[in-house]
Motif scaffolding. Structure first.
Motif, mmCIF file in Angstrom:
data_model
loop_
_atom_site.group_PDB
_atom_site.id
_atom_site.type_symbol
_atom_site.label_atom_id
_atom_site.label_comp_id
_atom_site.label_asym_id
_atom_site.label_seq_id
_atom_site.Cartn_x
_atom_site.Cartn_y
_atom_site.Cartn_z
ATOM 1 N N VAL A 10 0.710 -0.927 0.065
ATOM 2 C CA VAL A 10 -0.126 0.053 0.190
ATOM 3 C C VAL A 10 0.867 1.274 0.048
ATOM 4 O O VAL A 10 2.042 0.914 0.462
ATOM 5 N N SER A 11 0.209 2.422 -0.583
ATOM 6 C CA SER A 11 1.194 3.610 -0.702
ATOM 7 C C SER A 11 1.196 4.395 0.681
ATOM 8 O O SER A 11 2.002 5.327 1.085
ATOM 9 N N ASP A 12 0.096 4.169 1.781
ATOM 10 C CA ASP A 12 0.052 4.647 2.893
ATOM 11 C C ASP A 12 -0.669 3.692 4.135
ATOM 12 O O ASP A 12 -1.625 3.600 4.113
ATOM 13 N N VAL A 13 0.448 2.905 4.681
ATOM 14 C CA VAL A 13 0.100 2.133 5.704
ATOM 15 C C VAL A 13 -0.686 2.769 6.838
ATOM 16 O O VAL A 13 -2.116 2.019 7.117
ATOM 17 N N LYS A 14 -0.557 3.654 7.664
ATOM 18 C CA LYS A 14 -1.524 4.337 8.483
ATOM 19 C C LYS A 14 -2.873 4.799 8.140
ATOM 20 O O LYS A 14 -3.799 4.289 8.636
ATOM 21 N N ALA A 15 -3.023 5.241 6.945
ATOM 22 C CA ALA A 15 -4.324 5.568 6.203
ATOM 23 C C ALA A 15 -5.295 4.163 5.919
ATOM 24 O O ALA A 15 -6.214 4.201 6.330
ATOM 25 N N THR A 16 -4.276 3.397 5.451
ATOM 26 C CA THR A 16 -5.143 2.059 5.443
ATOM 27 C C THR A 16 -5.593 1.263 6.514
ATOM 28 O O THR A 16 -6.791 0.922 6.607
ATOM 29 N N ILE A 17 -4.522 1.356 7.345
ATOM 30 C CA ILE A 17 -5.169 0.788 8.769
ATOM 31 C C ILE A 17 -6.335 1.620 9.274
ATOM 32 O O ILE A 17 -7.227 1.150 9.680
ATOM 33 N N ASP A 18 -6.371 2.843 9.394
ATOM 34 C CA ASP A 18 -7.522 3.799 9.902
ATOM 35 C C ASP A 18 -8.716 3.487 9.096
ATOM 36 O O ASP A 18 -9.819 3.231 9.655
ATOM 37 N N GLY A 104 -4.744 3.152 0.616
ATOM 38 C CA GLY A 104 -3.592 2.656 0.152
ATOM 39 C C GLY A 104 -3.391 2.227 -1.311
ATOM 40 O O GLY A 104 -2.173 1.857 -1.661
ATOM 41 N N GLY A 105 -4.519 2.623 -2.123
ATOM 42 C CA GLY A 105 -4.256 2.164 -3.680
ATOM 43 C C GLY A 105 -4.917 0.995 -4.134
ATOM 44 O O GLY A 105 -4.421 0.443 -5.192
ATOM 45 N N PHE A 106 -5.776 0.397 -3.496
ATOM 46 C CA PHE A 106 -6.525 -0.745 -4.164
ATOM 47 C C PHE A 106 -7.770 -0.532 -3.754
ATOM 48 O O PHE A 106 -8.434 0.456 -2.880
ATOM 49 N N THR A 107 -8.766 -1.399 -4.329
ATOM 50 C CA THR A 107 -10.161 -1.447 -4.326
ATOM 51 C C THR A 107 -10.731 -2.341 -3.168
ATOM 52 O O THR A 107 -10.089 -3.486 -3.162
ATOM 53 N N VAL A 108 -11.975 -1.892 -2.614
ATOM 54 C CA VAL A 108 -12.491 -2.825 -1.789
ATOM 55 C C VAL A 108 -13.948 -2.875 -2.278
ATOM 56 O O VAL A 108 -14.555 -2.041 -2.511
ATOM 57 N N GLU A 109 -14.283 -4.154 -2.081
ATOM 58 C CA GLU A 109 -15.648 -4.582 -2.314
ATOM 59 C C GLU A 109 -16.455 -4.618 -0.997
ATOM 60 O O GLU A 109 -15.811 -5.445 -0.149
#
Length: 112
Positions: A10-18, A104-109
């Motif tokens: 991911v491009s941003d671990v913290k933002a993805t965690i949140d 983080g740069g990916f798609t979620v369904e």
């Protein structure tokens, strides 16, 4: 046998965690600075996030969070919309579903 571990760059671990904790309730088990994290769900999935400089997934790549009901899908959609995320309303497709770009740069369904 079941798939129970997934690693995403991911491009941003913290933002993805949140994002994942807020909308999907995963638990942060371990972090290492801003470059690595381990998250767990209540079904035994271990999701690791690793910082990457150039994150590019194919356009059809996505991960899914299956919900227990259409109402829950609708609740998550509304929460994301209220938080200012760019999301289209759920629709009937192969399931009651919508897609959203994770920070983080990916798609979620999100589906039921």
């Amino acid at each position: 046998m079941r798939l129970n571990h997934l690693n995403l760059t991911v491009s941003d671990v913290k933002a993805t965690i949140d994002f994942i904790v807020k909308y999907f309730g995963m638990e942060v088990r371990h972090t290492r600075g801003n470059g690595f994290a381990v998250l767990l769900d209540d079904g035994g999935l271990v999701l690791t996030l690793m910082k990457g400089d150039q994150v590019t997934y194919p356009s059809t790549f996505h991960i899914g969070f299956i919900q227990e009901s259409e109402d829950r899908v609708n609740e998550i959609y509304q929460l994301m919309k209220d938080d200012g995320l760019s999301v289209n309303p759920p629709q009937r497709s192969h399931a009651w579903t919508f897609y959203v770009q994770a920070p983080g740069g990916f798609t979620v369904e999100v589906l039921c």
